[in-house]
Each structure stands twice: as C-alpha cells, then as structure tokens.
Design an enzyme around this catalytic site. Structure first.
Site, PDB file in Angstrom:
ATOM      1  N   ARG A  36      57.442 -43.452-113.015  1.00  0.00           N
ATOM      2  CA  ARG A  36      58.119 -43.379-114.320  1.00  0.00           C
ATOM      3  C   ARG A  36      59.593 -43.741-114.239  1.00  0.00           C
ATOM      4  O   ARG A  36      60.237 -43.950-115.262  1.00  0.00           O
ATOM      5  CB  ARG A  36      57.950 -41.978-114.916  1.00  0.00           C
ATOM      6  CG  ARG A  36      56.587 -41.773-115.504  1.00  0.00           C
ATOM      7  CD  ARG A  36      56.421 -40.374-116.055  1.00  0.00           C
ATOM      8  NE  ARG A  36      57.065 -40.211-117.353  1.00  0.00           N
ATOM      9  CZ  ARG A  36      57.004 -39.074-118.053  1.00  0.00           C
ATOM     10  NH1 ARG A  36      56.363 -38.034-117.568  1.00  0.00           N
ATOM     11  NH2 ARG A  36      57.595 -38.990-119.206  1.00  0.00           N
ATOM     12  N   HIS A  81      54.899 -49.068-107.245  1.00  0.00           N
ATOM     13  CA  HIS A  81      56.083 -48.324-107.687  1.00  0.00           C
ATOM     14  C   HIS A  81      56.957 -47.857-106.533  1.00  0.00           C
ATOM     15  O   HIS A  81      57.641 -46.845-106.631  1.00  0.00           O
ATOM     16  CB  HIS A  81      55.693 -47.124-108.550  1.00  0.00           C
ATOM     17  CG  HIS A  81      54.861 -47.493-109.728  1.00  0.00           C
ATOM     18  ND1 HIS A  81      55.328 -48.263-110.769  1.00  0.00           N
ATOM     19  CD2 HIS A  81      53.567 -47.221-110.025  1.00  0.00           C
ATOM     20  CE1 HIS A  81      54.367 -48.437-111.667  1.00  0.00           C
ATOM     21  NE2 HIS A  81      53.284 -47.817-111.235  1.00  0.00           N
ATOM     22  N   PRO A 118      59.222 -32.635-109.985  1.00  0.00           N
ATOM     23  CA  PRO A 118      59.449 -31.633-108.954  1.00  0.00           C
ATOM     24  C   PRO A 118      60.583 -30.700-109.331  1.00  0.00           C
ATOM     25  O   PRO A 118      61.633 -31.143-109.765  1.00  0.00           O
ATOM     26  CB  PRO A 118      59.829 -32.466-107.724  1.00  0.00           C
ATOM     27  CG  PRO A 118      59.806 -33.887-108.161  1.00  0.00           C
ATOM     28  CD  PRO A 118      59.804 -33.919-109.624  1.00  0.00           C
ATOM     29  N   GLU A 119      60.340 -29.440-109.152  1.00  0.00           N
ATOM     30  CA  GLU A 119      61.388 -28.438-109.312  1.00  0.00           C
ATOM     31  C   GLU A 119      61.768 -27.980-107.904  1.00  0.00           C
ATOM     32  O   GLU A 119      61.315 -28.562-106.915  1.00  0.00           O
ATOM     33  CB  GLU A 119      60.877 -27.282-110.183  1.00  0.00           C
ATOM     34  CG  GLU A 119      60.361 -27.765-111.541  1.00  0.00           C
ATOM     35  CD  GLU A 119      59.837 -26.648-112.426  1.00  0.00           C
ATOM     36  OE1 GLU A 119      60.321 -25.504-112.299  1.00  0.00           O
ATOM     37  OE2 GLU A 119      58.941 -26.915-113.237  1.00  0.00           O
TER      38      GLU A 119
END
Length: 286
Positions: free
Chosen positions: A127, A108, A2-3
């Site tokens: 991740r 996760h 995400p930016e």
DNA sequence: CTGGATGCCTGGGAGC
DNA sequence: TGCTCCCAGGCATCCA
C-alpha cells in the site's frame, strides 16, 4: 498495520541478522519511498513532497559500505544505525515489511540490501503508506523522534496524564496520538481500554489518577504480552523471517464486535470513532 | 482545541 | 466467473 509489538518483533529479527554486519549492496527500486537530506519535508508517506529528485540518492543513503551497530525502536519506527552515526528510519505504515532472505521477485519490493555474509534484506510495502528516511547523524535522529511521546512499552501513568490529562478529546484519540505516547494503534488501543475498563469515547480530562494508573498498566501489559506472542497477524503482518505472529489469539475486543464479552457475556459494541473501528463492552467499560 | 471528512495506495472479502 | 463496493494495522490536511 504494524503497531509496537509487531515493530519490536521485526526489530529483534533484524537485530539477529544485521547487527555487526556490513551492507555491501543496496538498491532503491522505488525512489519515493525514501527521503534523503535536501528532499522536501516529508514526515510521512502521505505528506506532500512528490518532487523528489533521483540524483540526490547516493549509496551511503541506504548505508551501503557501512556496518550496522544498533537497531533502535521508538513507537512504531525502527532505526538502522551505522557505525558512523548515520541511520535509516523505517516506518512500516499499514502493510510495510522488513524481510530477511525474502522470496526473490516478490511484488511490491521497494528496497533491497545485501550483507557481507550473503544475507539479503528487503523492504516491501504494497500500500506504500510506509516510508524510509535517511538521516546523517545521531543528533538528527534524536530531533526526528523528538515529536514522539515516550515509548508506550514503558509509559508511566504520570507521563500519560501529564501529556493528555487536560484534553477534552476521547481517551482513545489520545492513545492513538503518537505525540502523547508512541506505539499504540487501533488494535492495542481497544485492547488496553478494555483491560482498563475505560470506555473509548470517555473524555481524557475526566479520568482520575486511578484510571491513568490502570490504563498505563494495561497499555504496558497488553503490548508486552503481544510481543511475547510475536505480534498480531490479521492479514499482512510477518516478522523478519516471514512468519506470522500469534497475538491475535489474545484479542478480547478487537475484531469481536457483536460477539459476547469474555468477562460479562454481554454483546460487544462496535462503533466508528475518529474514522476508526472501535469495539468495547458497554457493561465493563465506563 | 476538537471531531469529521477526505486522500494516499493495494488487495481481499462480501454480495450480487 | 466477474463485477462493484467496502474494508483494513498509519498518517496528514483541510474544514466546520
């Protein structure tokens, strides 16, 4: 992942469900995604500092028992600020998600919260490039964010030029440098440079005042438009409600290497610059 | 100062 | 179907 536009969309979503609510339950399912005071310095998920001690974590470190009064954002980071001034800073990394009413048993998931109205919140991150920091007061939050440049959504041309104008590195590298301006990542760097007509490899120090004006305006405009479209979903990104964004439909160069330029029709060039895939138009960007 | 290579993680897609 | 390889929105660190 995400930016700024994605993070801002998540922030707004959390604001809706979390603002004014009390956190009545908090569970840390994976110790090393959270840094608390006294832990080894760990600016980011990949920094060294594995010797985290489980006994350090107290419920208040996840804001349990506290009311959330503000959701701040600086660049790609979000701060959940409690009424006593303590906070949790969240950096989503590449695949991090903050979800309201998450699917139970989702994989996760590293942190779970329960609110006084029954809402459940989750931080999940396959991740694990993302990270959370528990900060004790607002002064510490200010200090924590002091290494970041001005927020990219409101960056001025003069600020940008002052912080990067003397640098001989590529302008794209400067755009990705969070200490120059905070919030731009690989997607929106390419998009902003295309919108401004500037080649990504061009040395920052060769830009004219006119270029900085164009670039700052492009950065702000690209980010604002992407927020309106609720962020870009390439694969993993979801907002707080679990919905994908539509800003990927606005991309004019990112992911379009080899395809025709939307302006001139010539084939877009794809190169690797600074270990990041970079797409630009040799004809439109100088 | 600058750029390149590598590492941190997992999962999806391409190619065989 | 299954395997290997490569790639990905973020970052740090080490090296030349």
């Amino acid at each position: 992942m995400p930016e700024l536009p994605e993070v801002e969309t998540v922030r707004r979503g959390f604001e809706r469900v979390l603002l004014g609510r009390r956190i009545v339950d908090a569970r840390l399912l994976r110790r090393d995604v959270l840094s608390v005071p006294g832990d080894p310095v760990r600016r980011f998920a990949t920094s060294t500092g594995r010797s985290v001690r489980p006994e350090r974590v107290r419920p208040a470190h996840l804001l349990r028992g506290l009311t959330v009064v503000e959701l701040r954002r600086r660049g790609k980071q979000i701060a959940l600020v409690a009424s006593n001034g303590s906070s949790i800073v969240v950096h989503l990394g590449m695949t991090g998600q903050l979800l309201a009413d998450p699917v139970l048993g989702g994989s996760h998931t590293h942190v779970l919260w329960g609110l006084d109205d029954g809402t459940r919140l989750a931080f999940r991150d396959p991740r694990r490039f993302g990270h959370l920091w528990s900060l004790p007061d607002l002064a510490t939050l200010e200090r924590f964010w002091s290494t970041l440049g001005p927020d990219a959504l409101t960056i001025s041309a003069s600020d940008m030029r002052r912080r990067a104008g003397d640098s001989r590195r590529a302008i794209k590298a400067a755009l990705l440098d969070q200490s120059v301006l905070a919030g731009v990542g690989n997607i929106y760097a390419d998009e902003a440079l295309f919108a401004a007509g500037i080649r990504p490899s061009r040395k920052a120090s060769t830009l004219t005042v006119r270029h900085w004006d164009l670039l700052a305006e492009a950065v702000r405009g690209i980010l604002a438009a992407a927020i309106s479209a609720r962020g870009s979903t390439l694969r993993d990104y979801r907002d707080a409600a679990g919905r994908p964004g539509t800003a990927q439909l606005l991309h004019r160069v990112y992911g379009r290497g080899g395809e025709p330029c939307v302006t001139c029709g010539k084939t877009l060039t794809c190169v690797t610059q600074g270990q990041r895939t970079t797409v630009f138009c040799r004809h439109c960007q100088r």
